[in-house]
Motif scaffolding. Structure first.
Motif, PDB file in Angstrom:
ATOM      1  N   GLN A  33       0.828  -1.200   0.000  1.00 58.86           N
ATOM      2  CA  GLN A  33       0.000   0.000   0.000  1.00 58.86           C
ATOM      3  C   GLN A  33       0.866   1.255   0.000  1.00 58.86           C
ATOM      4  O   GLN A  33       0.606   2.208  -0.749  1.00 58.86           O
ATOM      5  N   HIS A  34       1.908   1.279   0.819  1.00 54.43           N
ATOM      6  CA  HIS A  34       2.800   2.440   0.849  1.00 54.43           C
ATOM      7  C   HIS A  34       3.576   2.585  -0.458  1.00 54.43           C
ATOM      8  O   HIS A  34       3.936   3.703  -0.842  1.00 54.43           O
ATOM      9  N   GLN A  67       2.268   2.064  -3.235  1.00 55.54           N
ATOM     10  CA  GLN A  67       1.232   2.454  -4.197  1.00 55.54           C
ATOM     11  C   GLN A  67       1.151   1.467  -5.364  1.00 55.54           C
ATOM     12  O   GLN A  67       0.958   1.846  -6.513  1.00 55.54           O
ATOM     13  N   HIS A 108       9.722   4.745  -4.826  1.00 57.38           N
ATOM     14  CA  HIS A 108       9.523   4.899  -3.389  1.00 57.38           C
ATOM     15  C   HIS A 108      10.685   4.199  -2.681  1.00 57.38           C
ATOM     16  O   HIS A 108      10.899   3.003  -2.867  1.00 57.38           O
ATOM     17  N   TRP A 134       8.750   8.052  11.337  1.00 59.41           N
ATOM     18  CA  TRP A 134       8.850   6.602  11.213  1.00 59.41           C
ATOM     19  C   TRP A 134      10.199   6.159  11.764  1.00 59.41           C
ATOM     20  O   TRP A 134      11.043   6.987  12.125  1.00 59.41           O
ATOM     21  N   TYR A 147       8.771   5.986   5.666  1.00 60.66           N
ATOM     22  CA  TYR A 147       8.252   4.628   5.821  1.00 60.66           C
ATOM     23  C   TYR A 147       9.165   3.622   5.121  1.00 60.66           C
ATOM     24  O   TYR A 147       9.517   3.807   3.948  1.00 60.66           O
ATOM     25  N   ASP A 164      -2.153   5.344  10.574  1.00 56.10           N
ATOM     26  CA  ASP A 164      -1.719   5.287   9.178  1.00 56.10           C
ATOM     27  C   ASP A 164      -2.915   4.875   8.307  1.00 56.10           C
ATOM     28  O   ASP A 164      -3.587   3.886   8.606  1.00 56.10           O
TER      29      ASP A 164
END
Length: 219
Positions: free
Chosen positions: A27-28, A30, A85, A155, A160, A195
């Motif tokens: 999810q982080h 994407q 990311h 974090w 993250y 979150d």
């Protein structure tokens, strides 16, 4: 489903801490992926494990011919795959520390795991950790405090990373069992629980109806 699309096979969201780890990292990152939900300890679930899970455990990632059946291996693969990311810290020394923390979470804390199974739907009052469980809690707090003091938060390693994904179920456990934490660690746990992907996971867990009795601790 497209044959080469990412497919993540997961267990019950209320209980499956191992499934949460790659799910929340994806999810982080994407990433678009299909979820294959396995209701654990049911006849339907056994059939799905036979079909999708070589080790008969969740989680499992499928991408075309690639099959990965371990949560940390999946997280490592996602971190390598997603270049836009940064899912590990940038500095080599921080990456090494984040990997060490992730590996310790992956292989350790067995007393805590057994005494405090993840259960997103419950808040248990009056839980008293045994000495062995408290030792595990103290070690996790030490890891949190050291990382957050060095990074400055929010974090474990500023942004993250895989390490945050690996410890996300621990934050859930600390909430469920009412574990008292130092201020810095408590702030971190609250950030994990607030979150947005974690809130989505909790909402899905609340909608589940299956009960796994061995994960329902009675006080």
């Amino acid at each position: 489903m497209a044959s080469d699309s990412l497919k993540l096979v997961i267990g019950n969201k209320n209980y499956s801490s191992w499934s949460l780890r790659p799910w929340i990292l994806m999810q982080h990152a994407q990433l678009q992926f299909d979820e294959i939900a396995v209701p654990l300890y049911t006849a339907e679930g056994e059939a799905l494990l036979e079909k999708w899970c070589p080790a008969k455990r969740v989680p499992v990632l499928h991408e075309g011919p690639l099959v990965l059946w371990d949560s940390l291996a999946i997280c490592e693969y996602i971190a390598d795959k997603v270049t836009e990311h940064a899912l590990w810290p940038e500095r080599a020394s921080d990456r090494a520390r984040a990997r060490a923390m992730s590996a310790e979470m992956h292989s350790g804390f067995t007393d805590l795991r057994e005494a405090m199974p993840m259960n997103c739907r419950r808040v248990i009052e009056g839980f008293k950790p045994s000495l062995a469980v408290q030792i595990d809690i103290n070690r996790i707090v030490q890891l949190f405090e050291d990382a957050l003091q060095q990074s400055g938060g929010p974090w474990l390693f500023t942004h993250y990373t895989v390490a945050d994904a690996m410890f996300a179920p621990v934050a859930s456990r600390f909430r469920t069992y009412g574990i008292t934490l130092p201020r810095l660690s408590q702030q971190y746990v609250e950030r994990v629980l607030e979150d947005p992907p974690m809130r989505d996971w909790y909402s899905a867990a609340a909608a589940e109806t299956d009960v796994i009795e061995k994960s329902e601790i009675r006080i």
